[in-house]
Design a protein around this motif. Structure first.
Motif, PDB file in Angstrom:
ATOM      1  N   SER A 162       0.818  -1.222   0.000  1.00 16.43           N
ATOM      2  CA  SER A 162       0.000   0.000   0.000  1.00 16.43           C
ATOM      3  C   SER A 162       0.851   1.271   0.000  1.00 16.43           C
ATOM      4  N   TYR A 163       2.180   1.125   0.136  1.00 12.81           N
ATOM      5  CA  TYR A 163       3.049   2.301  -0.001  1.00 12.81           C
ATOM      6  C   TYR A 163       3.198   2.733  -1.475  1.00 12.81           C
ATOM      7  N   VAL A 164       2.927   1.780  -2.395  1.00 18.74           N
ATOM      8  CA  VAL A 164       3.290   2.061  -3.795  1.00 18.74           C
ATOM      9  C   VAL A 164       2.578   3.299  -4.361  1.00 18.74           C
ATOM     10  N   PRO A 165       1.247   3.461  -4.148  1.00 17.50           N
ATOM     11  CA  PRO A 165       0.617   4.691  -4.677  1.00 17.50           C
ATOM     12  C   PRO A 165       1.238   5.965  -4.081  1.00 17.50           C
ATOM     13  N   LEU A 166       1.680   5.880  -2.834  1.00 12.93           N
ATOM     14  CA  LEU A 166       2.316   7.058  -2.217  1.00 12.93           C
ATOM     15  C   LEU A 166       3.677   7.340  -2.853  1.00 12.93           C
ATOM     16  N   VAL A 167       4.416   6.269  -3.167  1.00 11.07           N
ATOM     17  CA  VAL A 167       5.713   6.516  -3.822  1.00 11.07           C
ATOM     18  C   VAL A 167       5.492   7.116  -5.204  1.00 11.07           C
ATOM     19  N   ARG A 168       4.463   6.607  -5.886  1.00  7.64           N
ATOM     20  CA  ARG A 168       4.184   7.171  -7.225  1.00  7.64           C
ATOM     21  C   ARG A 168       3.936   8.678  -7.123  1.00  7.64           C
ATOM     22  N   ARG A 169       3.128   9.073  -6.154  1.00 14.81           N
ATOM     23  CA  ARG A 169       2.832  10.501  -5.979  1.00 14.81           C
ATOM     24  C   ARG A 169       4.107  11.262  -5.583  1.00 14.81           C
ATOM     25  N   SER A 170       4.947  10.608  -4.756  1.00 12.27           N
ATOM     26  CA  SER A 170       6.207  11.249  -4.366  1.00 12.27           C
ATOM     27  C   SER A 170       7.053  11.565  -5.596  1.00 12.27           C
ATOM     28  N   TYR A 171       7.144  10.578  -6.498  1.00 13.12           N
ATOM     29  CA  TYR A 171       7.920  10.818  -7.721  1.00 13.12           C
ATOM     30  C   TYR A 171       7.412  12.073  -8.437  1.00 13.12           C
ATOM     31  N   GLU A 172       6.078  12.157  -8.591  1.00 10.72           N
ATOM     32  CA  GLU A 172       5.509  13.329  -9.305  1.00 10.72           C
ATOM     33  C   GLU A 172       5.915  14.623  -8.604  1.00 10.72           C
ATOM     34  N   LEU A 173       5.811  14.602  -7.273  1.00 13.90           N
ATOM     35  CA  LEU A 173       6.091  15.842  -6.529  1.00 13.90           C
ATOM     36  C   LEU A 173       7.580  16.169  -6.530  1.00 13.90           C
ATOM     37  N   TRP A 174       8.450  15.136  -6.488  1.00 19.10           N
ATOM     38  CA  TRP A 174       9.894  15.431  -6.573  1.00 19.10           C
ATOM     39  C   TRP A 174      10.218  16.046  -7.934  1.00 19.10           C
ATOM     40  N   HIS A 175       9.605  15.486  -8.986  1.00 18.97           N
ATOM     41  CA  HIS A 175       9.881  16.053 -10.323  1.00 18.97           C
ATOM     42  C   HIS A 175       9.354  17.486 -10.411  1.00 18.97           C
TER      43      HIS A 175
END
Ligand SMILES: Cc1cc2nc3c(=O)[nH]c(=O)nc-3n(C[C@H](O)[C@H](O)[C@H](O)COP(=O)(O)OP(=O)(O)OC[C@H]3O[C@@H](n4cnc5c(N)ncnc54)[C@H](O)[C@@H]3O)c2cc1C
Length: 378
Positions: A61-74
Motif C-alpha cells: 500500500s506504499y506504492v501509490p504514495l511513492v508514485r505521488r512522491s515521484y511526481e512531486l519530486w519532479h
C-alpha cells in the motif's frame, strides 16, 4: 515579525521542509522552526543520498504514495531547476522466501510494475560487481534511484521562502500548549501562536509529544563511503541502488556518485536505541568493520579505502510504519513521525498529506496504515 501564523511546523528536516512548502503554496501563513542548521547532520535526512523505489516490500500500500512522491519530486526539480532525483534502477535481492525478495516481487506484481527476476548467476552476468550466494534471487525495477536529500530540503526551503513562508533555523521549540484559537508555541528565542501545529521533529518527537515515547524510538545508524577498486563497475549507469538480505542482515547501497565512493549501510546497524540529545555520535572501528566485511564478501571490487563514515538516526515505530495523524487529544495538532528508516522518499507526499490534514481534505490514498490509534488503542 508578527508572531501569529496560520500554521507552525516544528522541525524543518525532510518532512517539515516539504510541509512548509506545501502549506505556503496553498496560501497559508507558515512558520517553520528548526533547532539546528537547515539542513543539518543531527537528525535523519543527511547523508547526501536516500533510496527511492517502487518495489516496496514493506507493504504494497506504499506504492501509490511513492508514485505521488515521484511526481512531486519532479515538480520540485522543475521549480528550482535542480537535479534532485537520480534514476539508477533498483535491485532487491535475498533468499527466495525472504521479505526483501518476495515482498518486492509481490509489490511489483500487485501494482503491475515492470520488473525482472534474476537468479544469482544471471545477476552476476548482468552486474559483475555482485558476488552473492547461489539461491539468492533478485528483483530489478528500473524506476528506482536516489534523492539528493540535503538538496531536496534546501530546495523546498527556497521554494517556500519565495512564497512568503517564514523559516527560522537554530531556534528550539521548548514547549507548546493548546489554546482556544489553536496553539501557543514557546521557543528558546520567543513565543508564537497559530491555528494549527505540525510536529515533524524526527527523533526528538517524543520530547514534544510524550504519548509517542514508546512508539517513536531513536536508533543510531552508521553509513560509509568506500573507494571502489574497479570504479567502472559502480557508476550510476552500471550500478543500481540495492537492498540485499544476507546472513549478516539487511544491507543497502548506492553507486559512486560525484566521486564520493560506494555508499553502504546496514539496516538497523547494531540496534542501538539512543537518546538523541545524549549519545555518542562518534563512529567506532566496529561500525566500519561491519560495513567493510559486507563489501568484502558481496562486492569485493568495491573494497578500496574507507572514504567517510557518518552517524544518522532512525526513529522506529513498533511495526515499522509511519505515524501520519492528528494528535490524540488536540485535533489542531498534526503529527508526522516514526519514519522507521525508510521515510525520506515520501517527504514530498508527506508534505501534501500534512497540508491536507490541516485543510481537512481527503484523497484516494489509504492512510489507515499510519493511524496512531493502532498503538494507543491496544
Ligand atoms: C542512515 C540512514 C539511511 C536512510 N536511508 C533511507 C533511504 O535510503 N531512503 C529513504 O526513503 N529513507 C531513508 N532513511 C530514512 C529517512 O532519512 C528518514 O525517514 C527521514 O529523513 C525522516 O525525516 P524527518 O523530517 O522525520 O526527520 P529529520 O530530517 O531529522 O527532521 C527533524 C528535524 O526536527 C528538528 N527538531 C527536533 N526537535 C526540535 C525542536 N524541539 N525544535 C525545533 N526543531 C526541532 C531537528 O533539528 C531536525 O532537523 C534513512 C535514514 C538513515 C538514518
Amino acid at each position: 515579525m508578527n508572531n501569529e501564523f496560520d500554521v507552525i511546523v516544528v522541525g524543518v528536516g525532510g518532512m517539515g521542509s516539504a510541509t512548509v512548502y506545501e502549506l505556503a503554496s496553498r496560501g497559508f501563513l507558515v512558520l517553520g522552526i528548526d533547532r539546528y542548521n537547515i539542513p543539518n547532520h543531527m537528525g535523519s535526512s543527511h547523508g547526501i543520498s536516500k533510496i527511492i523505489r517502487l518495489a516496496y516490500h514493506e507493504d504494497p500500500s506504499y506504492v501509490p504514495l511513492v508514485r505521488r512522491s515521484y511526481e512531486l519530486w519532479h515538480r520540485l526539480e522543475q521549480m528550482v531547476d535542480e537535479k534532485l532525483l537520480v534514476q539508477t534502477g533498483t535491485i532487491r535481492g535475498g533468499p527466495e522466501h525472504g521479505a526483501m525478495f518476495s515482498g518486492s516481487l509481490k509489490a511489483c506484481q500487485i501494482h503491475g510494475l515492470a520488473h525482472e527476476v534474476l537468479d544469482a548467476d544471471a545477476l552476476k552476468r548482468r552486474f559483475p560487481s555482485y558476488t552473492v550466494p547461489s539461491g539468492t534471487m533478485s528483483v530489478v525495477q528500473r524506476e528506482g534511484g536516489f534523492l539528493l536529500s540535503e538538496k531536496c530540503i534546501s530546495s523546498y526551503v527556497f521554494a517556500a521562502l519565495e512564497l512568503g513562508a517564514h523559516i527560522n533555523g537554530r531556534e528550539r521549540v521548548v514547549n507548546w500548549e493548546p489554546t482556544d484559537l489553536g496553539v501557543k508555541v514557546e521557543t528558546d528565542k520567543g513565543a508564537y501562536s497559530a491555528k494549527h501545529l505540525v510536529i515533524s521533529s524526527g527523533s526528538w518527537v517524543s520530547s514534544l509529544v510524550p504519548q509517542l515515547l514508546e512508539f517513536a524510538k531513536p536508533e543510531k545508524q552508521v553509513v560509509g563511503w568506500f573507494r571502489p577498486l574497479i570504479p567502472e563497475l559502480f557508476t550510476i549507469e552500471q550500478f543500481p541502488v540495492f537492498g540485499l538480505e544476507v546472513k549478516q542482515g539487511r544491507f543497502y547501497g548506492f553507486p559512486d556518485y560525484d566521486g564520493r565512493g560506494l555508499k553502504v549501510g546496514c539496516y538497523h546497524h547494531f540496534n542501538e536505541q539512543v537518546d538523541p540529545d545524549d549519545f555518542d555520535r562518534a563512529v567506532s572501528l566496529n561500525d566500519e568493520v561491519l560495513l567493510r566485511d559486507f563489501i568484502g564478501q558481496y562486492f569485493p571490487a568495491a573494497l578500496g579505502s574507507t572514504l567517510a563514515l557518518q552517524t544518522c538516526l532512525f526513529t522506529n515505530t513498533p511495526d515499522g510504519h509511519f505515524i501520519l495523524d492528528r494528535h490524540p487529544e488536540y485535533p489542531q495538532v498534526l503529527l508526522a513521525a516514526g519514519f522507521s528508516g525508510h521515510g525520506f522518499k515520501f517527504a514530498s507526499v508527506v508534505g501534501e498529506i500534512m497540508a491536507d490534514l490541516v485543510e481537512h481534505k481527503e484523497r484516494d490514498y489509504d492512510l489507515g496504515l499510519f493511524k496512531l490509534s493502532r498503538f494507543l488503542n491496544n
